[in-house]
Design an enzyme around this catalytic site. Structure first.
Site, short mmCIF file in Angstrom:
data_model
loop_
_atom_site.label_atom_id
_atom_site.label_comp_id
_atom_site.label_asym_id
_atom_site.label_seq_id
_atom_site.Cartn_x
_atom_site.Cartn_y
_atom_site.Cartn_z
N GLY A 11 0.82 -1.21 0.00
CA GLY A 11 0.00 0.00 0.00
C GLY A 11 0.85 1.26 0.00
N GLY A 13 -0.35 4.45 0.30
CA GLY A 13 -1.07 5.59 0.85
C GLY A 13 -0.24 6.33 1.88
N PHE A 14 -0.92 7.12 2.72
CA PHE A 14 -0.21 7.91 3.73
C PHE A 14 0.69 7.02 4.60
CE2 PHE A 14 -3.77 10.99 3.16
CZ PHE A 14 -3.01 12.09 2.85
N GLU A 166 -18.07 18.07 3.06
CA GLU A 166 -17.23 18.80 2.11
C GLU A 166 -17.72 18.61 0.68
OE1 GLU A 166 -12.97 19.19 4.38
OE2 GLU A 166 -13.30 17.37 3.21
N ASP A 296 -5.85 2.76 7.23
CA ASP A 296 -7.24 2.35 7.21
C ASP A 296 -7.41 0.84 7.31
OD1 ASP A 296 -8.13 4.93 7.04
OD2 ASP A 296 -8.38 4.93 4.87
#
Length: 413
Positions: A11, A13-14, A166, A296
């Protein structure tokens, strides 16, 4: 079997990117596996969907991130299975990769909570592909409605958390400013945005003061709130609510929650809430040596035992912290329990307006000051200088001229 690496990170991601970067800087050999060859900045995906910023502002090639860190190899491949006991990752082409330590930061997938029709007809907003698909659908819907010259063009957003709020604010502002300018005032009059959630208030994790500000701001933008109502069914032409209300809509956006993906479900690791792994204070999978789970894919707690939210800041910090513990594992050091530096929460509610609750003490800010804080934080979190410049220029142009930045060509249905 390919080469054996010291660490395999699943992964980009962050969390995965932060872990790989820290480990690579410590001269630890890392294989970073991701189905995409880019890192996507998820907090701004709704702006891509609303044509407020371009794709290049939220996506940075992973090889660009690691071009000066030679101990990190980027592999663009879909990881399809993990053998926790053997410390192996298998990709879609059948190749297996083995590491002394595995880091699972595979993100999540939308949780439709078994709502009839949701998976088939709703548009999730978790990946860059999701954002582009939604933006294209919105453009096509407006073009069709303009051509037909009649009928409502409503959008339903399911989920009153930050993503839902948002997105609702951004789409409502498009209806207010962009649709009359680029289509017609008559079409704008036929467009409405609905926000639905089963909890009684928007931004449920925020304070009552922030919730009240967000509700008022959304109301001013024309967003119709349906709070305290769950979605009973999603259809191609709208949604049915639990109280019997039927909302006709051409597009339904799903911002109603996430769960861990199939790779976690089939990993053999014990799962907790949302299918995620309840990790130890050191961010390890319990009962298995050499497996870290981040972002996550994990349920992470702070030093008081309180569960942390699924935020980019939590993922990023957990990635850096896990890298330190992995370095300790490989060098004979001592692992340390994760200590989260709480930055607070924030959400934009249309241009020039936001809510922010900063730090552990939750200092509350609303309106333009919160909006300025939102801009600074998101610019700082963007993964590269070019991405920051592109986002800043898009915001400046969009907010000053009320013009769309991201353009999609929608062929007629």
């Amino acid at each position: 079997m390919d080469d054996i690496y010291q660490v395999i990170v699943v992964g980009g991601g962050f969390a995965g990117m932060a872990a790989a970067r820290e480990l690579g800087r410590k001269r630890i050999s890392v294989l970073l596996v991701d189905a995409n060859n880019y890192h996507q900045f998820q907090p701004l995906l709704y702006q891509v969907a609303a044509s407020q910023i371009g794709v290049s502002a939220v996506a940075r090639p992973l090889r660009s991130v690691f071009r000066r860190i030679r101990d990190v190899r980027v592999l663009t491949a879909e990881a399809t299975s993990i053998d926790a006991a053997a410390h192996t990752v298998t990709t879609a082409d059948g190749t297996r990769y083995q590491g002394r330590i595995l880091v699972i930061a595979a993100g999540a997938v939308p949780n439709f909570f078994n709502t009839p029709g949701a998976q088939e007809h709703a548009y999730p907003l978790y990946s860059l592909d999701d954002a582009v698909r939604l933006s294209t659908a919105l453009t096509r819907t407006l073009e069709t409605a303009e051509r037909e010259g009649s009928g409502a063009t409503d959008v339903v957003i399911v989920g009153g958390g930050p993503t839902g709020v948002e997105t609702a604010g951004a789409l409502a502002e498009n209806i207010k400013y962009i649709v009359p300018k680029y289509f017609s005032p008559a079409l704008a009059d036929r467009c409405r945005v609905h926000l639905v959630d089963m909890v009684p208030n928007v931004l449920n994790a925020f304070s009552p003061k922030s919730q009240a500000y967000a509700r008022a701001r959304l109301g001013k933008l024309g967003v119709q709130l349906h709070m305290g109502q769950s979605v009973g069914e999603v259809r191609p032409d709208g949604v049915a609510l639990s109280d019997g209300t039927d909302i006709p809509a051409r597009i339904t956006v799903w911002a109603g929650g996430l769960q861990a993906g199939k790779i976690i479900a089939e990993s053999g690791l014990a799962q907790g809430k949302g299918g995620r792994i309840d990790v130890t204070p050191e961010l390890r999978a319990p009962g298995v040596e050499g497996i870290y789970v981040l972002g996550d894919s994990a349920n992470i707690t702070d030093d008081t035992g309180a569960k942390l939210p699924q935020l980019g800041s939590v993922a990023q910090q957990s990635g850096k912290w896990a890298a330190r513990n992995i370095h300790a594992d490989l060098t004979g050091g001592t692992r340390q329990p994760f200590r989260y530096s709480d930055k607070g929460y924030m959400a934009m509610v249309g241009r020039g307006a936001a809510v922010a609750e900063l730090g552990r003490k939750r200092i509350q800010v609303q309106g333009p000051p919160a909006f300025a804080s939102w801009l600074v934080v998101h610019l700082a979190l963007l993964p590269g200088v070019r991405q920051r410049i592109r986002a800043l220029s898009s915001w400046a142009a969009g907010y000053l001229t009320h013009s769309p930045t991201q353009v999609f060509v929608a062929k007629p249905d």
